[in-house]
Design an enzyme around this catalytic site. Sequence first.
Site, PDB file in Angstrom:
ATOM      1  N   HIS A 136     -35.589   3.280  79.403  1.00 44.24           N
ATOM      2  CA  HIS A 136     -35.599   2.087  78.547  1.00 44.24           C
ATOM      3  C   HIS A 136     -35.101   0.823  79.262  1.00 44.24           C
ATOM      4  O   HIS A 136     -35.723  -0.226  79.208  1.00 44.24           O
ATOM      5  CB  HIS A 136     -34.733   2.302  77.298  1.00 44.24           C
ATOM      6  N   HIS A 188     -40.299   4.213  73.629  1.00 43.20           N
ATOM      7  CA  HIS A 188     -40.423   3.478  72.370  1.00 43.20           C
ATOM      8  C   HIS A 188     -39.845   2.073  72.451  1.00 43.20           C
ATOM      9  O   HIS A 188     -40.167   1.224  71.631  1.00 43.20           O
ATOM     10  CB  HIS A 188     -39.829   4.265  71.187  1.00 43.20           C
ATOM     11  N   LYS A 200     -40.362  11.235  75.718  1.00 37.43           N
ATOM     12  CA  LYS A 200     -39.285  11.369  76.688  1.00 37.43           C
ATOM     13  C   LYS A 200     -38.521  12.660  76.393  1.00 37.43           C
ATOM     14  O   LYS A 200     -38.564  13.116  75.245  1.00 37.43           O
ATOM     15  CB  LYS A 200     -38.385  10.151  76.647  1.00 37.43           C
ATOM     16  N   ARG A 219     -45.048  25.979  64.942  1.00 29.76           N
ATOM     17  CA  ARG A 219     -44.947  27.436  64.819  1.00 29.76           C
ATOM     18  C   ARG A 219     -44.756  27.929  63.395  1.00 29.76           C
ATOM     19  O   ARG A 219     -45.135  29.047  63.072  1.00 29.76           O
ATOM     20  CB  ARG A 219     -43.787  27.928  65.680  1.00 29.76           C
ATOM     21  N   ASP A 260     -30.675   9.175  80.186  1.00 26.34           N
ATOM     22  CA  ASP A 260     -31.049   8.970  78.791  1.00 26.34           C
ATOM     23  C   ASP A 260     -31.497   7.528  78.522  1.00 26.34           C
ATOM     24  O   ASP A 260     -32.353   7.290  77.691  1.00 26.34           O
ATOM     25  CB  ASP A 260     -29.854   9.329  77.894  1.00 26.34           C
ATOM     26  N   LYS A 266     -41.066  -2.032  70.612  1.00 26.77           N
ATOM     27  CA  LYS A 266     -40.246  -2.925  69.781  1.00 26.77           C
ATOM     28  C   LYS A 266     -40.828  -4.330  69.831  1.00 26.77           C
ATOM     29  O   LYS A 266     -41.174  -4.834  70.905  1.00 26.77           O
ATOM     30  CB  LYS A 266     -38.797  -2.952  70.297  1.00 26.77           C
TER      31      LYS A 266
END
Length: 484
Positions: free
Chosen positions: A240, A178, A148, A51, A235, A182
Amino acid sequence: MVSRVIPVETFDLVIFGGTGDLAKRKILPSLYRRFVGGQIPDDARIIGAARADLDDAGYRALAEAALTEFIDPARRDTESVGRFLAHISYVAIDARGEGGWAKLAGLVRKTVVQAFYFSVAPTLFGDLAERLHRHHIAGRQSRIVVEKPFGRDLASAHDLNATLASHFAESQIYRIDHYLGKETVQNLMAVRFANILFEPLWNARHVDHVQITVAETVGVGGRGAYYDQSGAIRDMVQNHMMQLLCLIAMEAPYKFDPDAVRDEKLKVIRALEPVSPENIVRGQYRAAKDAPSYVQDAENPASTTESYIALRVDVANWRWKGTPFYLRTGKKLRARTSEIAIVFKEVPHSIFGDAEGWRENVLAIRLQPNEGMTLSVMIKEPGPGGMRLTEVPLDMSFAEALGEDGADIPDAYERLIMDVIRGNQTLFMRGDEVEAAWAWTDPIIAGWEARGDKPKPYDAGSSGPEDALMLLHRDGRRWREIAE
Ligand code: NAD
């Protein structure tokens, strides 16, 4: 050992949310590192779109500042930064308005790989997808990358999938977790499926249990308000840790192919048993003398959100029945460490009688810090004092083993962004996987909400609440130490 750089096809990558935190901390620095690595073609273009009312020069200045902040000075030089910035341009755009879209349509080439990185709030995904088509920017060759959180429960994830599916085929959608980018996590697959040593033992007959730990030393700090809406289960666990569990528990895919791998992960998620209340421990860090408590950080005195969770998870299939997976993750713990430990069973019979010092074999895979693997084996303690056993580690630090290259283990985002350009979805979550993970998570959350469970307090710098110790003690086991 010199790593091979396989160039990718040329591309146009549009970063929606290109002025945001993620773009500055991860996306732009990762692209720069791939550029220095020789992987970005000369005519590839990176287009920031957000923006803010910036021109190309203004956005390049923002990108340069991000590289200065997030790339180690030893790995950047003015000349390379200048050449990298020449790939970058900017379009001021409103996902919910019409401004900027015609300009973007004029910029993005139809003849090259197109990737659109949705690094914006998920509430904007539908607007972006719809406008990319209405303005004839996206086509069948386009790929979109989404971040996420992918929903906060099954219903919202399902809606998000439906929104994206009304504009893009599943083969065009790259959902980032992510952790999958790794190196060590990918190494899990190499260790399991490129060696004959481990696979015969990789089952409930030989593995006593598995521990997966993701421990952080930081609190929720400035992200308190956001974190308070999710908690550790949303989370970390649903995404993960679930992915880590899948890579350990899955059967061998017939081939290292995106759908073959993701089919096997999905089977694991579907085989997870519901988790009963006695197999869940939730915690919240309390105030220390000079540090705020979780509820102070979250600015929500009545919060019952967990900053720590430990769970016993059972996989109901032939391979794993009877071998629990213990998962724990939390904030403000005693060390920052992520580790998967495969704890093997006792030998069937000890020829040494009750020789002192016997411990079970453990294969520990460290995701951070110092990525690597340790296999603990028993040997005889040196010296003439009879047959005493001692445990020694067969220790492999990837950085040391791989020499110069290992010292420069790429960031997960480098690998993942290049995979998007290559069109390889193996390390991205498929829509059905995400929904299956929520289908398992939802009843856990609904259960504690219905019971009105409150998280147990724990001290900052500890290993979590006392009750989490009991989760394993009760089963005759103990957690590994949380240590760097
Ligand atoms: P941020 O708030 O720092 O940046 C948001 C970006 O979106 C800005 O560039 C802003 O200009 C742009 N934006 C907002 N409204 C817009 C609109 N109407 N039209 C066009 N652009 C608009 O957010 P962030 O931290 O960079 O996160 C971006 C996404 O990545 C989110 O989905 C977040 O959940 C996810 N994510 C972030 C992190 C992280 O470490 N920051 C980690 C994992 C996932």
